[in-house]
Design a protein around this motif. Structure first.
Motif, short mmCIF file in Angstrom:
data_model
loop_
_atom_site.label_atom_id
_atom_site.label_comp_id
_atom_site.label_asym_id
_atom_site.label_seq_id
_atom_site.Cartn_x
_atom_site.Cartn_y
_atom_site.Cartn_z
N LYS A 274 0.85 -1.19 0.00
CA LYS A 274 0.00 0.00 0.00
C LYS A 274 0.88 1.24 0.00
O LYS A 274 1.78 1.38 0.84
CB LYS A 274 -0.90 0.00 1.25
N GLU B 282 -2.72 -1.44 -3.30
CA GLU B 282 -3.48 -0.21 -3.18
C GLU B 282 -2.58 0.99 -3.46
O GLU B 282 -1.51 1.13 -2.85
CB GLU B 282 -4.08 -0.10 -1.78
N ASP C 264 -2.79 5.26 -3.97
CA ASP C 264 -3.56 6.50 -3.87
C ASP C 264 -2.77 7.63 -4.52
O ASP C 264 -1.73 8.05 -4.00
CB ASP C 264 -3.86 6.82 -2.41
N ARG D 269 -5.47 -3.88 -6.40
CA ARG D 269 -6.88 -4.09 -6.07
C ARG D 269 -7.65 -2.76 -5.97
O ARG D 269 -8.85 -2.72 -6.21
CB ARG D 269 -7.02 -4.84 -4.73
N LYS D 270 -6.96 -1.68 -5.59
CA LYS D 270 -7.64 -0.39 -5.43
C LYS D 270 -6.76 0.71 -6.02
O LYS D 270 -5.58 0.83 -5.69
CB LYS D 270 -7.91 -0.11 -3.95
N VAL E 16 -6.88 4.95 -6.68
CA VAL E 16 -7.58 6.20 -6.39
C VAL E 16 -6.97 7.31 -7.24
O VAL E 16 -5.79 7.67 -7.07
CB VAL E 16 -7.47 6.57 -4.89
N LEU F 290 -8.40 -5.84 -9.91
CA LEU F 290 -8.89 -4.51 -9.56
C LEU F 290 -10.36 -4.58 -9.17
O LEU F 290 -11.23 -4.93 -9.96
CB LEU F 290 -8.71 -3.54 -10.74
N ASP G 44 -11.73 -1.91 -6.85
CA ASP G 44 -12.18 -0.59 -6.40
C ASP G 44 -11.48 0.50 -7.22
O ASP G 44 -10.25 0.63 -7.17
CB ASP G 44 -11.85 -0.43 -4.90
N LEU G 45 -12.27 1.30 -7.96
CA LEU G 45 -11.71 2.34 -8.82
C LEU G 45 -12.40 3.66 -8.50
O LEU G 45 -13.62 3.80 -8.64
CB LEU G 45 -11.92 1.99 -10.29
N ASP G 46 -11.62 4.65 -8.05
CA ASP G 46 -12.15 5.97 -7.70
C ASP G 46 -11.66 6.99 -8.72
O ASP G 46 -10.48 7.33 -8.76
CB ASP G 46 -11.69 6.35 -6.29
N LEU H 120 -14.36 -5.68 -10.99
CA LEU H 120 -14.72 -4.43 -10.32
C LEU H 120 -15.99 -4.58 -9.47
O LEU H 120 -17.00 -5.08 -9.94
CB LEU H 120 -14.93 -3.32 -11.36
N GLU I 68 -16.60 -1.75 -7.00
CA GLU I 68 -16.96 -0.37 -6.65
C GLU I 68 -16.39 0.59 -7.70
O GLU I 68 -15.21 0.51 -8.04
CB GLU I 68 -16.41 0.00 -5.27
#
Length: 1168
Positions: free
Chosen positions: A968, A996, A998, A1022-1023, A1025, A1049, A1051-1053, A1076, A1078
């Motif tokens: 992360k 992850e 960000d 997996r995520k 942002v 993957l 979670d995609l923001d 996916l 979210e």
């Protein structure tokens, strides 16, 4: 008449127009009016006077010139009578015929008067003769000057248009019979451009002087009324001569701003609230429990306006304080003003006042007191009068409105039919403890010992403190204390003793006789509450005469002569709505013994109509009556079982517990009722003190009644969460909650969050209650400002918590000495592993407690973020934690650590076991990041967010790729650019475990082509942002195409990127994201067509459960995309908040997604 003559008419000390006209006619060198007119007509470039005026008022609904002239001259009878008056007015010495001939010549009349009158009647399509119309017109325009002939004719079309509009809008016409104008009055001049100045009509009609006069007179009447009525307050309402001036007794209330929970300084703040665009918010909803002071607050506002003591109120010309118990949904504002506020013989024209209000809504403040008392239970917007249409914005949109209600009726008031955003929501919380002291001292002026004794009594009891927050109940307390210096401790008993006191004051000493009176009037009271229109006013004939006499004498009932639509009668009301509810409850209690079947019938009727509407009736019915309490608990369980819980959103649960509290029963409610509330996880969040009292009483009662049977119910509780409002007083409540916690023998987690009022003494009670809980692993206290310097009171109890693993004491204002005592207490706990001291000011104190820190050999997690540590503190921390063999996570965010020297102080290389490091907002630079990566090769999680790293990635990327165990990485708001991202992405692709990432709030717009190809290599991701990165449509195309190769993957923001109208470029790549679950596209400026494209692509995603589309302007577009969204069969949550959806959109969504909602879809949306 020329322009000079017209201007002269505006001088107040000049002769009348007619006198000047007559005088002018005598001058040898000045032509007569008719001569002037004829001369004007001879100009080749100027149309005739009649043509000018006809051109000026080219309206389809404007009457003919003759009709205008007829209206202008206020014909009150047939033509012959008008003509002599007109001749006299003009001082003509000849008979009528020459005047008629002149007039005919000037206006080119070809026919006689009769056809013209017929035309006028036809134009207005009236079935009556012309007289009523003319009288209305005359009354509507009570003018103080006599205009010139030309001015009158120019004036008439606008005046008649106004009358025509009023007639068709449904507003009341002027009633000339109530205040007929004197025969000497003439219509005032409406100043318009003369023929010499051109013939364009004015863009905005000036306010008619009669309307201004009406407003001026009404202002004076209202101010006199409010000063006279509001300046003196009955201290004891049922004692007629016991009065004090409002300035001496009024005590400010606690006003809390809605969701923001901000305390307002005064009501001025309500009137000055603005939208984000800077516009004033004109509607405010004030909610508060019964007796919390809503009515008194409105009375104070009206009084302050009347005496001019509030600067904010000075902009209002008129302030109308209206009681909604006297209103129906069809009520009209002006009618209500005349009925409730103005004297019967007042000389104000309704139509003129109505005109002022319509033309100047910004100068009007309307105070609507008691929406919950409106004489209508079922709202029908087609029946709304102007008052409710002001609330829903259909009329008087510039008008300011404050409306009060009990919380039980907020959902009815704030609804599609009535109040909608933007509006201000204010909670009237009643009195703070400081307010209570002030009020009691004001009450007992000259009796300081009594004031002190009452305050001590109230403070000694958590229940009384709660009740004292209500100004109404505090008044009753003061009255009872004045008599016998003792108090009961529930609302029901307080009212019971209050009623008894009232009757004794009036010589009715027999308690049985007093109870009989209350039951008898209670029968009428209950009938009124249950009636379709919720009657709060009654006729004298509704009561048995002898009972009415006694109740009126005591002051429980009041009788007054009221006027409505010119009709007057005696109206009987209870002194306060709660008095009616208490009396009704007394009658209902009597039925349980006298007629149990009728009792159950009425109880079921109450529940069917909505128990929340009858909250105080039910609470009073349970008051000190075990049998009624048990029956009502059973009904709650049977009819509302699934709704019963401790959650603040469970209105039925709160009401049921209030009822149980009022009963003060020592017997448990039905078993099913208990199981509805007590589960393995109890969450007491966002409750006001009234609710908190009832919850704690219920838990305490269950604990006490089952302590000899192994705490049957409470033993199953594993987690307890308590989160209370910052304005709630904790006095006396924590001790009772602590008793309850002792009974939760299997408790493993206790969280007190945002409990600002928590004191050191409270903390001692809590910690002591937990010492025997052998399974307690987590103890969290967050945001309790009053704990600073108090650790000596409670830290010794921490030593007893042998099973404790996690202690969080964040934002508690702890100091160095507190930490020293706490650390000493934790050393011997065998399983202790996590200590969080986030946001305590510990700067310069670490040396005093770090030696204890190094003795916590089992510690795995340490959070010292935002503790104001300096470099020496950081050095001491580094020296202490390097010897901790199990430390894996360290957070020192929010400290200035820039420069390698500061980081060396931490001796990072010595932290061999460290896998998680938080360095959020530490002013780090590129060299710092390089040093960190080199020193800690085994990091699993690294947060570098909010450090200025623009253009530095080349310095540290090579080291970053060596963190092979990293899962992360946080790089939020690091000012990264496209080149940085290229270097970072190139390095991160070699990290096999990165799950992850960000990258939010970095300016990456237009750069995705540089770095997105590397994303394809992030096979473990997996995520991701990327919110607020300024990505455009082309960037999205590159990103979406690259992510298609990532198998994990979920979670995609992508929120807060500007993607309007671009979905066609990138939506097809979304269907490759098979894992996916979210997707966040909120705030991306998407339009309806974009949503259609996105939804079409998401249909192929079998795992998509959450889709966020909030804050996209989708107004009127739902029909485009609803059917595509309908195909997302696995969707569990859809966020459509703040999307400007219309009612039609809502209908489309509800219809299309009905099947998904049946299958559990959580749909979050609001209508604009």
């Amino acid at each position: 008449m020329d322009a000079q003559s017209e201007a002269a008419c505006q001088r107040p000390d000049d002769p009348t127009t007619m006198q000047r006209s007559a005088a002018a006619s005598k001058e040898t060198d000045v032509p007569t009016t008719m001569q002037q007119s004829e001369a004007a007509c001879q100009r080749t470039d100027v149309p005739t006077t009649m043509q000018q005026y006809e051109a000026t008022y080219q309206r389809t609904n404007v009457p003919t010139t003759m009709q205008q002239s007829a209206a202008a001259y206020q014909w009150t009878d047939d033509i012959p009578s008008m003509m002599p008056q007109s001749a006299a007015a003009y001082q003509w010495t000849d008979d009528i015929l020459p005047m008629m001939q002149q007039s005919a010549a000037a206006y080119q009349w070809t026919d006689d008067i009769l056809p013209m009158m017929q035309q006028s009647a036809a134009a207005y399509q009236r079935t009556d003769d012309i007289l009523p119309m003319m009288q209305q017109s005359a009354a509507a325009y009570q003018r103080i000057y006599t205009p010139t002939t030309m001015q009158q004719e120019a004036q008439v079309p606008a005046a008649l248009d106004d009358a025509h509009a009023s007639h068709h809008s449904g507003h009341p016409s002027v009633d000339i019979s109530e205040n007929p104008p004197s025969t000497s009055q003439q219509p005032p001049t409406r100043h318009v451009a003369s023929s010499a100045q051109g013939c364009s009509a004015p863009k905005k009609m000036k306010l008619d002087s009669s309307a201004q006069d009406a407003a001026d007179f009404c202002e004076g009447e209202l101010k006199s009324y409010y000063r006279r009525k509001g300046s003196f307050v009955k201290l004891i309402p049922w004692v007629g001569d016991d009065r004090k001036h409002i300035k001496k007794i009024y005590t400010k209330l606690q006003l809390i701003l809605g969701k923001d929970r901000v305390k307002l300084a005064s009501y001025d703040d309500i009137l000055q609230r603005e939208t984000e665009e800077g516009d004033l918010i004109l509607i405010a909803v004030l909610t508060g429990l019964a007796g919390r002071g809503k009515t008194t607050l409105f009375n104070k506002i009206a009084y302050d306006w009347a005496v001019g003591s509030s600067r904010v109120l000075r902009k209002y010309k008129l302030v109308f304080l209206l009681k909604m118990h006297a209103l129906e949904q069809s009520s009209d504002l002006v009618d209500a003003v005349f009925d409730q506020l103005l004297a019967k013989d007042v000389s104000i024209e309704r139509g003129a006042l109505d005109m002022f209000i319509k033309n100047s809504p910004g100068k009007v403040l309307v105070l609507l007191d008691g929406f919950d008392e409106l004489m209508t239970t079922t709202l029908c917007d087609s029946s709304f009068g102007s008052i409710l249409e002001i609330l829903n914005g259909k009329k008087l949109r510039g008008c300011t409105v404050l409306v009060s209600t009990r919380p039980s009726h907020v959902d009815r008031l704030v609804s599609e039919k009535l109040v909608q955003d933007p509006f201000t929501h204010v909670e009237v919380m009643g009195f703070s403890w400081k307010n209570v002291i002030e009020y009691v001292n004001n009450f007992f002026v000259g009796e300081p010992d009594k004031a002190k004794g009452l305050l001590e009594k109230i403070r000694s009891s958590g229940l009384l403190i709660d009740l004292a927050a209500s100004p109404m109940l505090l008044l009753v307390m003061c009255v009872l204390w004045q008599e016998k210096c003792t108090l009961p401790e529930t609302m029901s008993l307080l009212y019971h003793d209050g009623f008894s006191y009232i009757f004794r004051r009036k010589g009715l000493d027999s308690q049985d006789e007093a109870a009989k009176v209350v039951i008898e009037i209670g029968k009428v009271a209950l009938h009124g509450l249950l009636s379709p229109d919720q009657s709060l006013s009654f006729k004298e004939s509704d009561f048995e005469p002898s009972v009415l006499e006694l109740a009126l004498k005591a002051g429980i009932l009041t009788s007054q002569r009221v006027r409505k639509r010119l009709q007057s009668h005696n109206s009987v009301q209870f002194f306060h709505k709660t008095f009616q509810e208490f009396s009704a409850a007394a009658y209902l209690q009597s039925l349980l013994e006298a007629d149990p079947e009728e009792f159950q019938k009425i109880l079921n009727e109450i529940m069917s109509k909505g128990a929340k509407r009858f909250e105080y009736l039910l609470r009073f019915c349970c008051g000190d009556n075990k049998a009624c309490t048990y029956e009502i608990m059973k009904v709650f369980q049977v009819r509302c079982g699934e709704e019963l819980s401790f959650k603040s959103s469970s209105q039925m649960g709160q009401l049921a517990l209030h009822c149980f509290f009022e009963g003060q029963s020592k017997h448990l409610p039905p078993e099913e009722f208990i199981h509805s509330f007590i589960t393995d996880e109890i969450s007491i969040r966002d409750l006001d003190r009234d609710n908190l009292n009832s919850v704690i009483h219920f838990l305490k009662c269950v604990a006490e009644q089952t302590k000899n049977s192994g705490n049957t119910y409470l033993a199953k509780v594993k987690k307890l969460f308590v989160n209370v409002d910052r304005w709630i007083w904790f006095i006396g409540m924590i001790e009772e909650l602590a008793v309850t916690m002792c009974a939760m023998t299997n408790l493993n987690a206790v969280h007190f969050l945002f409990c600002l009022p928590l004191t050191g003494s409270n903390m001692a009670d809590i910690a002591k209650s937990l010492k025997d809980l052998t399974n307690l692993h987590e103890f969290y206290i967050h945001c309790s400002d009053n704990l600073g310097g108090t650790a000596a009171l409670w830290c010794m109890h921490l030593k007893q918590l042998k099973s404790l693993k996690k202690l969080h004491l964040s934002a508690c204002s702890l100091n160095g000495q507190d930490i020293t005592l706490i650390a000493e207490s934790l050393i011997d706990l065998p399983n202790f592993s996590e200590l969080t001291l986030f946001s305590n000011n510990l700067g310069g104190t670490v040396a005093s407690w770090c030696m204890h820190l190094k003795q916590m050999r089992t510690l795995t997690n340490l959070d010292l973020s935002n503790c104001s540590l300096n470099r020496q503190d950081i050095k001491h921390v580094g020296e202490s934690v390097r010897d901790l063999p199990n430390l894996v996570e360290l957070n020192v965010s929010y400290h200035g650590l820039s420069g390698r020297a500061a980081l060396r102080y931490m001796q990072l290389k010595q932290l061999k076991t460290l896998t998680k490091l938080g360095l959020y907002k530490c002013s780090l630079n590129g060299q710092d990041i390089k040093h960190i990566a080199e020193s800690l090769p085994n990091l699993v999680e690294l947060d570098l967010s909010d450090n200025e790293l623009c253009g530095t990635a080349t310095l540290w990327c090579a080291q970053l790729k060596q963190l092979k165990t990293l899962t992360k990485l946080g790089l939020r708001r690091c000012s990264l650019n496209g080149q940085d991202m290229k270097d970072i992405a190139d390095s991160l692709r070699e990290l096999p475990n990165l799950g992850e990432l960000d990258l939010s709030v970095n300016h990456l717009g237009g750069t995705a082509a540089l770095w997105c190809m590397h994303l394809k290599q992030f096979k473990s991701l997996r995520k991701l942002v990327l919110n607020g990165c300024s990505l455009n449509g082309q960037d999205m195309k590159h990103v979406a195409e690259s992510l298609g190769d990532l198998p994990n993957l979920v979670d995609l923001d992508l929120s807060w990127n500007t993607l309007s109208g671009t979905a066609a470029l990138w939506h097809k790549h979304l269907n490759q994201l098979k894992s996916l679950t979210e997707l966040d596209l909120g705030g991306c400026s998407l339009n309806g067509q974009d949503i259609k494209h996105v939804a079409e692509s998401l249909v192929d995603l079998p795992s998509l459960g959450h889709l966020s589309l909030y804050q996209n302007d989708l107004r009127g577009t739902a029909a485009l995309w609803c059917m595509e969204v309908k195909q997302l069969l696995h969707l569990q949550r859809l966020n459509l908040r703040i999307c400007s959806l219309t009612e039609d959109d809502k209908n489309h969504i509800d219809e299309s997604l009905s099947d998904l909602r049946k299958n559990g879809l959580d749909l979050d949306m609001e209508i604009q």
